[in-house]
Design an enzyme around this catalytic site. Structure first.
Site, short mmCIF file in Angstrom:
data_model
loop_
_atom_site.label_atom_id
_atom_site.label_comp_id
_atom_site.label_asym_id
_atom_site.label_seq_id
_atom_site.Cartn_x
_atom_site.Cartn_y
_atom_site.Cartn_z
N HIS A 159 4.42 9.21 -0.26
CA HIS A 159 3.62 9.76 -1.28
C HIS A 159 3.13 8.63 -1.88
O HIS A 159 2.64 8.29 -2.98
CB HIS A 159 4.52 10.31 -2.11
CG HIS A 159 5.26 11.47 -1.86
ND1 HIS A 159 4.71 12.92 -1.43
CD2 HIS A 159 6.60 11.47 -1.27
CE1 HIS A 159 5.81 13.49 -1.20
NE2 HIS A 159 6.80 12.74 -0.78
N SER A 280 -20.20 -10.31 -0.86
CA SER A 280 -21.23 -9.69 -1.61
C SER A 280 -22.35 -10.29 -1.83
O SER A 280 -22.31 -11.53 -1.98
CB SER A 280 -20.46 -9.28 -3.05
OG SER A 280 -21.73 -8.83 -3.86
N LYS A 286 -16.18 -12.27 -3.54
CA LYS A 286 -15.81 -11.04 -2.93
C LYS A 286 -15.31 -11.60 -1.45
O LYS A 286 -16.01 -12.17 -0.80
CB LYS A 286 -16.72 -10.11 -2.79
CG LYS A 286 -17.23 -9.40 -4.11
CD LYS A 286 -15.94 -8.46 -4.66
CE LYS A 286 -16.25 -7.14 -3.84
NZ LYS A 286 -15.40 -6.36 -4.57
#
Ligand code: ARG
Length: 461
Positions: A159, A280, A286
């Protein structure tokens, strides 16, 4: 009067409309079958010659002509003329232009219906081997990475919540296992498709004494198909191949999803090499996992191909129908996409590092050892359900006090169960727990050497 190029221009009063020419042609995408079309034609011609339907001289002219055409295509000198519709007619027309009457005999006892059914099988047989070889490389890359991390522990998730501690190698080998089934599915698909439809003609076979077993064996098929109608009507193996590609892609999308998450600042489990990241145009900090995102996204194209091919096949009347021509668009698109994705996955697996220190620094968060503690109680004679309840209460207390189970004192443990004694600490903590798994194929470091050896041998075969 000039010879008509298309064989049916005696039948139809008008030349094909230019819109219809563009609509009906498949030469723009089926030209990649040329090698297989030529191989099929050579086998067919050899058989016709043995059956005295061609002279030895006809056969020689046909073979020489077809070899020349193959070279022209490979050298980029062949003129693909879409008015000839498809690769089958383009090659036949070129052969007739080269060798005249001998070329006109090649299509004896044959239709494009059995020809294309043969070509696509020959192509797919090779393509399956290409994909299998790529899967094998990817599996080896996973095994190599797993070898580095047999002793390192990471949390396993259910999960997407922390579940139990495992060897990092066990996590990596889970992909090897999935890919192994993908490989078996492809092998099965190859077995099913590897029978020769050649000689089925348009639908009913031929009144000429064709030797179907001869062409089947010349082309390396395991047998002939045993119903000429089915031979030209169905492409179920194409749907199956695309489905197999879809499942590979499903597995790669799980890898992509895991590793996109693992490479976030929040997780910080792995570092994907800069060579496989982008940045980016605006945010200078990034490092984006675009390759993995595309791998995840391309699963959509593959599922689209499967839906397309299933829909093309649905409720087709028995017999060849032109709908089938478009199967190749989706089969080729699926194979191109899956090849690119497996290559990319392989390169990324080869260039990714697990941040074992970061992972182990947090390994005692999230009560990964709770199940092992319940099993400790079981070993002391407590029924599992009771043990589950005891540990549940202990976890709730630890969570309130912001402690791990291993930081609980013996006195506190005793308040929950008097069977707990000093040896409990050997059953707590990520490393201890991962080392304690005793079942076959468990995710413990001790199991990994044998599993890695197994895969190394198996993947060399
Ligand atoms: N290009 C066609 C295909 O891929 C070949 C078969 C055409 N046959 C026909 N009877 N029109 O299916």
């Amino acid at each position: 009067m000039a010879e008509p190029q298309k064989s049916w221009e005696h039948r139809l009063a008008k030349a094909t409309d230019s819109l219809a020419i563009d609509f009906v042609e498949s030469l723009s995408f089926d030209q990649r079958l040329y090698k297989y079309d030529i191989a099929g034609s050579i086998a067919h011609a050899e058989m016709l010659c043995e059956q005295k339907l061609l002279t030895k001289d006809d056969l020689k002219q046909i073979k020489d002509g077809l070899f020349e055409i193959a070279h022209e295509i490979e050298d980029g000198k062949f003129k693909f003329d879409k008015t000839l519709e498809d690769i089958h007619m383009a090659i036949e027309a070129a052969l007739i232009a080269k060798v005249g009457d001998a070329g006109k005999k090649l299509h004896t006892g044959r239709s494009r219906n059995d020809q294309v059914a043969t070509d696509i099988r020959l192509w797919m047989r090779d393509e399956i081997e290409v994909v299998q070889a790529k899967i094998n490389l990817l599996q080896k890359a996973f095994v190599k990475l797993a070898e580095k991390y047999t002793r390192d522990i990471m949390p396993a998730f259910t999960h997407f919540q922390r579940a139990q501690p495992i060897s990092i190698a066990a996590y990596l080998l889970s992909f090897v296992e999935q890919l192994n089934r993908d490989n078996l599915r492809l092998k099965n698909c190859r077995t099913i498709l590897n029978v020769s439809p050649l000689g089925s003609g348009a639908i009913a076979g031929s009144s000429l004494p064709l030797d179907r077993k001869k062409t089947a064996s010349l082309l390396g098929f395991s047998d002939i198909t045993y119903n000429t109608i089915d031979s030209v009507s169905d492409r179920d193996f194409c749907a199956e191949f695309v489905f197999d590609c879809c499942l590979i892609s499903t597995h790669l999308s799980k890898l992509a999803e895991d590793w996109i998450v693992f490479s976030t600042t929040e997780f910080d489990f792995i570092r994907i090499d800069d060579a496989f990241c982008t940045s980016s145009s605006m945010m200078p900090q990034k490092r984006n996992p675009d390759m993995l995102e595309l791998m995840r996204g391309k699963t959509g194209s593959l599922y689209g191909s499967l839906m397309a091919i299933l829909t093309i096949l649905k409720a087709l009347p028995t017999g060849y129908n032109r709908d089938l021509q478009d199967d190749k668009r989706h089969v080729f698109s699926a194979s191109d996409t899956i090849e690119a994705c497996i290559d990319m996955a392989c390169a990324i697996v080869e260039n990714t590092v697990f941040k074992t220190e970061k992972i182990s620094a947090n390994i005692d968060k999230g009560f990964l050892d709770a199940t092992a503690l319940a099993e400790y109680l079981v070993k002391k004679g407590v029924p599992f359900r009771t043990a589950h309840g005891i540990v549940g209460s202990l976890v709730a207390k630890c969570e309130k006090e912001n402690k791990s189970l291993g930081e609980t004192s013996i006195e506190d443990f005793k308040k929950f169960s008097d069977v707990i004694c000093e040896d409990v600490y050997k059953s707590l903590g990520g490393k201890n727990v991962a080392n304690s798994y005793a079942t076959a194929s468990a995710a413990s470091p001790a199991e990994m050497a044998a599993q890695i050896n197994y895969w190394k041998k198996h993947l060399e075969k």
